[in-house]
Enzyme design. Structure first.
Site, mmCIF file in Angstrom:
data_model
loop_
_atom_site.group_PDB
_atom_site.id
_atom_site.type_symbol
_atom_site.label_atom_id
_atom_site.label_comp_id
_atom_site.label_asym_id
_atom_site.label_seq_id
_atom_site.Cartn_x
_atom_site.Cartn_y
_atom_site.Cartn_z
ATOM 1 N N GLY A 35 -3.460 0.866 10.772
ATOM 2 C CA GLY A 35 -2.833 1.889 11.589
ATOM 3 C C GLY A 35 -1.375 1.545 11.802
ATOM 4 C CB SER A 36 1.294 3.211 13.649
ATOM 5 O OG SER A 36 2.703 3.162 13.601
ATOM 6 C CG ASP A 39 -1.504 2.461 16.446
ATOM 7 O OD1 ASP A 39 -0.742 2.846 17.349
ATOM 8 O OD2 ASP A 39 -1.623 3.044 15.359
ATOM 9 C CB CYS A 115 -4.167 -4.406 7.403
ATOM 10 S SG CYS A 115 -5.532 -4.840 6.315
ATOM 11 C CG HIS A 118 6.267 -3.539 10.868
ATOM 12 N ND1 HIS A 118 5.439 -4.011 11.861
ATOM 13 C CD2 HIS A 118 7.500 -3.383 11.432
ATOM 14 C CE1 HIS A 118 6.156 -4.155 12.979
ATOM 15 N NE2 HIS A 118 7.388 -3.785 12.751
ATOM 16 C CG MET A 171 -9.622 6.296 24.675
ATOM 17 S SD MET A 171 -8.904 7.935 24.417
ATOM 18 C CE MET A 171 -9.773 8.901 25.652
ATOM 19 C CB SER A 476 26.344 -13.469 -31.050
ATOM 20 O OG SER A 476 25.256 -12.711 -31.579
ATOM 21 C CB SER A 479 24.157 -8.139 -38.377
ATOM 22 O OG SER A 479 23.554 -7.343 -37.373
ATOM 23 C CB SER A 546 16.107 -8.263 -28.223
ATOM 24 O OG SER A 546 16.572 -9.408 -28.901
#
Length: 635
Positions: A35-36, A39, A115, A118, A171, A476, A479, A546
């Site tokens: 939950g938040s 809570d 859990c 945030h 409550m 570099s 090829s 690459s």
């Protein structure tokens, strides 16, 4: 005198045995509270532990002392301190990490995960929910349904938690107002229905005062439902439901203590098995019958979901770690392309096309993730366009594994449908996913076996196929050196082919740009082409910048052992830029050429290349001779 004492001891021993047997065979419920922020999740769990008498006297004394030190809201004990174990949690009065606690009642054992609320710790919440049978979603009665309430409810639903409790907490702070409670439940019901939640159990509680936790409260005479504990003790656990499903056991280990014993060990994910049952090993599809169900305490007449066993089979079939033993007449599916929901859990965003490790049950394979079809806005449930996924974002995307894996949709089987993604270089867990289904093309396309094998192709050419992968900055000399190496190999009557970066972009990859994702796709395609050429028995030379280690590793993973030779053409940036025969560095410095490696896009230097050549110290011809010397012999 000794006779009565003996009888009493026997009765005590008998009672202890009965007690232990009773508790050993209790069912286990795993649940989470979420939950938040603020809570009351930690307070609720602390109250459950306290009321179930799962606190030792020394713990209780320490708790009372800590409660006085940190200050409480008028009560003697701050129950949240039982769960908030990190110093930062106690200082801030919040939950950061997932806290697991165990407690038991006369009828059931429980593991509860507290859990964090945030948003930044959403990934921690996903970890806690991944093994839960039930979720207690708390709502502060003063605040009603909040963003994190919706976020966590959506995640619980996506993660396959089908038992939800809406605990309207505090409550006592609203005078146990029924109208306020009913409004919150109605609001949540509308949201739950919109995301596919079929049902939930709502309970008005006060974790601080203990209302409707373990005993019914006189303050809520208008509520006639169960207490939270009554509901937790009565709800069906997943292990019971899994027993009714077909047999599935991912093989964790091939148990071979001696030449006379060969068994397959693992945790049974679903169903049951007994000697004589016909089983199928996947992905090979070979079948056999179970000879024995073996444990350290002896052979069993049978075993079911949740038990760890070793199975011996009547036949010698090909089966190893990562394979799955399943009921022969109802096996799971096998595929290499899927649609999946992904929860991204890393600070670095998802890189589309990059290779990650995917761990599914006991299977570990290489996987690439396509551009997400959409991201899910958990506040509005809208589907948003997305190019990637960032920390705590949730999206749907197609994934492709480098070989077929055994799976079932997550909603049917968490073990064979849920996976994690791991960064290949850092070994960080970067994401968690739930498989929806295999793509149709993955089911319809089959590998066609041919009679002339890659070994035959290599033998005809009298050489061992290899990929000589030249990597380095632009300018570099990749090829140039690769061309020199190929000329020397040709003089040695070797069969070669040179794939050059610029040449490939004129044809095969002319549709790709130079963004990070396009660079990754460029290298992936080259890797696939190079693999086909090695299948033909060729020595393949490639000259590509690459720049990313992960992409070079992706190509390495495609090849056979020892076939990929990484050659780092090691040239300092200032030297490569001074050469600048194509004028590319000049354009990049002027801002006319974006995403240029070495200027505004990184080059990740190979950490352990097979060959390193320094073009400052060597001429191209000397570098070519050095490379040839390192790859000999060629057979």
């Amino acid at each position: 005198m000794s006779q009565p004492t003996y009888q009493t001891d026997a009765l005590i021993a008998e009672d202890i045995d009965a007690y232990l047997d009773k508790h050993q065979h209790k069912s286990m419920l795993r649940f989470i509270t979420c939950g938040s922020v603020d809570d009351g999740k930690s307070t609720l769990i602390g109250r459950l532990l306290y009321d179930s008498r799962m606190i030792f006297e020394d713990q209780l004394a320490a708790l009372e002392s800590d409660s006085k030190r940190v200050g409480t809201q008028g009560q003697e004990i701050d129950f949240a301190l039982l769960v908030d174990g990190l110093a930062a949690e106690r200082e801030q009065g919040i939950t950061i990490d997932v806290a697991y606690r165990f407690f038991t009642t006369e009828s059931r054992k429980f593991i509860v995960a507290d859990c964090p609320g945030h948003e930044q710790y959403t990934r921690n919440m996903v970890t806690g929910a991944s093994t839960a049978d039930l979720a207690v979603i708390l709502i502060d009665a003063r605040k009603g349904v909040l963003t994190q309430t919706r976020r966590h409810s959506f995640l619980c639903h996506q993660l396959g938690i089908r038992h939800l409790v809406l605990a309207v907490n505090k409550m006592d702070l609203i005078g146990y107002d029924r109208a306020a409670y009913d409004a919150i439940v109605a609001n949540y019901a509308d949201f739950a229905q919109s995301i596919g939640i079929e049902g939930f159990t709502a309970i008005p509680i006060s974790g601080l005062a203990g209302d409707n936790i373990t005993a019914r409260s006189g303050n809520t005479g208008w509520y006639d439902g169960p207490t939270l504990m009554e509901h937790l003790e009565a709800v069906e656990v997943r292990s019971d439901a899994n027993l009714a499903r077909p047999f599935r056991m991912p093989v964790q280990w091939v148990n071979r203590p001696n030449l006379d014993f060969r068994g397959f060990s693992g945790l049974i994910a679903s169903g049951s098995v007994k000697p004589g049952d016909e089983v199928r090993s996947l992905p090979s599809g070979k079948t056999s019958r179970v000879k024995a169900v073996v444990t350290m305490d002896g052979d069993l007449p049978g075993a079911g979901a949740g038990q760890s066993v070793t199975l011996t089979l009547e036949d010698e079939i090909d089966c190893s770690r990562g394979d799955v033993l399943a009921a022969a007449d109802s096996p799971p599916q096998v595929a290499d392309q899927f649609e999946s929901t992904i929860v991204w859990m890393d600070e670095e965003p998802l890189v589309v096309g990059r290779g990650y490790w995917l761990k599914l049950g006991t299977q570990t394979v290489s996987v690439t993730v396509a551009e997400p079809k959409f991201e899910i806005d958990v506040n509005s449930m809208d589907r948003l366009a997305a190019k990637t996924l960032h920390l705590n974002q949730i999206g749907v995307a197609e994934i492709t594994t480098d070989r077929r894996v055994v799976f079932e949709p997550y909603e049917q089987n968490r073990t064979l449908g849920g996976y994690i993604l791991v960064d290949k270089l850092t070994n960080r867990t970067v994401g968690a996913g739930m498989i929806h289904f295999a793509l149709r093309r993955a089911q319809n396309v089959h590998w066609q076996a041919t009679d002339i094998t890659r070994d035959d192709h290599a033998a005809m050419k009298n050489q061992k196929p290899r990929v000589l992968w030249f990597t380095g900055l632009s300018g570099s000399g990749k090829s140039t050196i690769a061309n020199e190496v190929e000329k020397k190999l040709a003089m040695m009557n070797r069969h070669t082919f040179l794939l050059d970066g610029d040449n490939i972009r004129h044809g095969l990859n002319k549709d790709l740009g130079f963004t990070e994702s396009d660079r990754i796709e460029n290298i992936r395609r080259i890797g696939e082409v190079a693999k086909l050429m090695t299948d033909a028995g060729l020595i393949v030379l490639t000259a590509f910048i690459s720049p990313f280690r992960a992409d070079r590793q992706l190509v390495r993973d495609m090849m056979g052992e020892g076939e990929f030779i990484e050659i780092h053409v090691d040239t300092p940036l200032e030297v490569a830029e001074a050469r600048d025969v194509k004028g590319l560095y000049k354009k990049a410095r002027e801002g006319k050429l974006k995403n240029f490696t070495g200027i505004d896009s990184p080059y990740e230097v190979p950490e352990n290349p097979e060959i390193r050549v320094n073009t400052v110290e060597m001429t191209p011809e000397e570098a070519a001779d050095y490379v040839i010397s390192k790859i000999l012999p060629l057979k």
